[in-house]
Scaffold this motif. Structure first.
Motif, mmCIF file in Angstrom:
data_model
loop_
_atom_site.group_PDB
_atom_site.id
_atom_site.type_symbol
_atom_site.label_atom_id
_atom_site.label_comp_id
_atom_site.label_asym_id
_atom_site.label_seq_id
_atom_site.Cartn_x
_atom_site.Cartn_y
_atom_site.Cartn_z
ATOM 1 N N GLU A 171 63.994 26.184 25.311
ATOM 2 C CA GLU A 171 63.569 27.342 24.513
ATOM 3 C C GLU A 171 62.372 28.042 25.155
ATOM 4 O O GLU A 171 62.318 29.279 25.226
ATOM 5 N N ALA A 172 61.412 27.249 25.620
ATOM 6 C CA ALA A 172 60.237 27.840 26.257
ATOM 7 C C ALA A 172 60.623 28.581 27.536
ATOM 8 O O ALA A 172 60.098 29.659 27.835
ATOM 9 N N SER A 173 61.569 28.017 28.266
ATOM 10 C CA SER A 173 62.013 28.669 29.488
ATOM 11 C C SER A 173 62.718 29.992 29.179
ATOM 12 O O SER A 173 62.490 31.006 29.869
ATOM 13 N N ALA B 108 62.584 35.927 28.865
ATOM 14 C CA ALA B 108 62.653 37.171 28.094
ATOM 15 C C ALA B 108 61.331 37.933 28.170
ATOM 16 O O ALA B 108 61.319 39.165 28.288
ATOM 17 N N ALA B 109 60.216 37.207 28.085
ATOM 18 C CA ALA B 109 58.909 37.858 28.169
ATOM 19 C C ALA B 109 58.709 38.526 29.521
ATOM 20 O O ALA B 109 58.174 39.631 29.614
ATOM 21 N N ALA C 57 60.056 45.658 31.879
ATOM 22 C CA ALA C 57 60.524 46.905 31.252
ATOM 23 C C ALA C 57 59.343 47.751 30.785
ATOM 24 O O ALA C 57 59.334 48.981 30.958
ATOM 25 N N LEU C 58 58.334 47.102 30.189
ATOM 26 C CA LEU C 58 57.149 47.832 29.754
ATOM 27 C C LEU C 58 56.407 48.447 30.931
ATOM 28 O O LEU C 58 55.854 49.549 30.831
#
Length: 291
Positions: free
Chosen positions: A70-72, A77-78, A84-85
């Motif tokens: 999950e952390a990976s 995603a981050a 993208a930002l």
């Protein structure tokens, strides 16, 4: 062995013997390394602990593995959102640079629009642009009306345009003040009596007609109708008003008066009488003997 020959036959070849000897040496070195590691204080103290619950350890391992996945995924995603930002930030910067001149022009237009609408703080009088333009015409109308108002009020009143700031949120620029020669002060036209208000309204109408005539290249307004208001005048005031209207007729203007005041009949040379009836109203031209 039964004989030396049998013993000699059982003797291993030299290469095989050396290979076995090397294996023995390796096994001895591995055993010494294991014994050395097992003698370390950490392993000795761990060996003294109670036996480990293999099922609990396996469950903990599985949970830790799930949290790691999950952390990976969250980290991936981050990273994608961060990238993208970053792209969006660069695009916005480019757009801001490109829109800079348009924004400056918009601010100028907005400032002018607010100034023209009377909502800008720079517009001290809160006067709209159309009010500003009309105020110049109103000054002309007030000046033209004052000459007749002085005559109708026996020299007492004149009208002046006022662009003073109105109270509250009301717009400014189209106000009129009446100057009272008896007191030497100007005041709001709302303080005039009924007859005086009629004087002022009539004078403004005539002043407007004069200004329109001047603005239209001298094209006169030949006909003027005045609807009611005469009932608020006393005898002297009525005489003064009619004198003014007679002066208009002397200039080849037709002046029509709509009124129920009986005293006007003796002063109006031509009258059109309106009679109400059950089936509607009828008109009749009055004879001069009826005046």
């Amino acid at each position: 062995f039964a004989s030396s020959a049998e013993a000699a036959a059982a003797l291993l070849p030299a290469p095989e013997y050396r290979a076995l000897q090397d294996r023995v040496e390796r096994d001895r070195a591995e055993r010494e390394e294991v014994e050395r590691r097992l003698a370390e204080p950490e392993l000795v103290s761990a060996g003294a602990l109670p036996p480990v619950d293999q099922a609990a350890v396996q469950l903990t391992y599985q949970q830790a593995t799930a949290r790691l996945r999950e952390a990976s995924a969250a980290d991936s995603a981050a990273r994608q959102r961060t990238a993208a930002l970053g792209r969006l930030g660069r695009q916005l910067t480019e757009l801001a640079v490109a829109l800079g001149p348009a924004l400056e022009q918009y601010e100028r237009i907005k400032r002018l629009a607010e100034l023209a609408a009377g909502t800008s703080t720079e517009n001290a009088l809160r006067m709209r642009l159309e009010s500003y333009v009309l105020a110049a015409r109103l000054e002309q109308v007030a000046a033209a009306a004052s000459g007749r108002l002085v005559r109708m009020s026996s020299g007492r009143y004149t009208l002046v345009h006022s662009d003073g700031r109105a109270a509250g949120n009301r717009r400014s620029g189209l106000a009129l003040r009446v100057v009272d020669a008896w007191t030497g002060l100007d005041r709001d036209t709302a303080t005039l009596s009924g007859g005086e208000s009629f004087f002022a309204s009539l004078a403004l109408a005539l002043g407007l007609a004069d200004v329109v005539t001047d603005e239209s290249g001298g094209m006169p307004l030949d006909t003027l109708f005045i609807d009611e208001g005469f009932g608020s005048l006393d005898e002297q005031a009525l005489e003064e008003v009619l004198d003014v209207l007679d002066g208009l007729r002397e200039r080849d203007r037709a002046v029509g008066i709509v009124s129920h005041v009986a005293d006007l009949r003796s002063r109006i040379p031509a009258q059109l009488l309106v009679h109400k009836g059950r089936h509607g109203s009828t008109l009749r031209l009055a004879d001069r003997e009826e005046h």
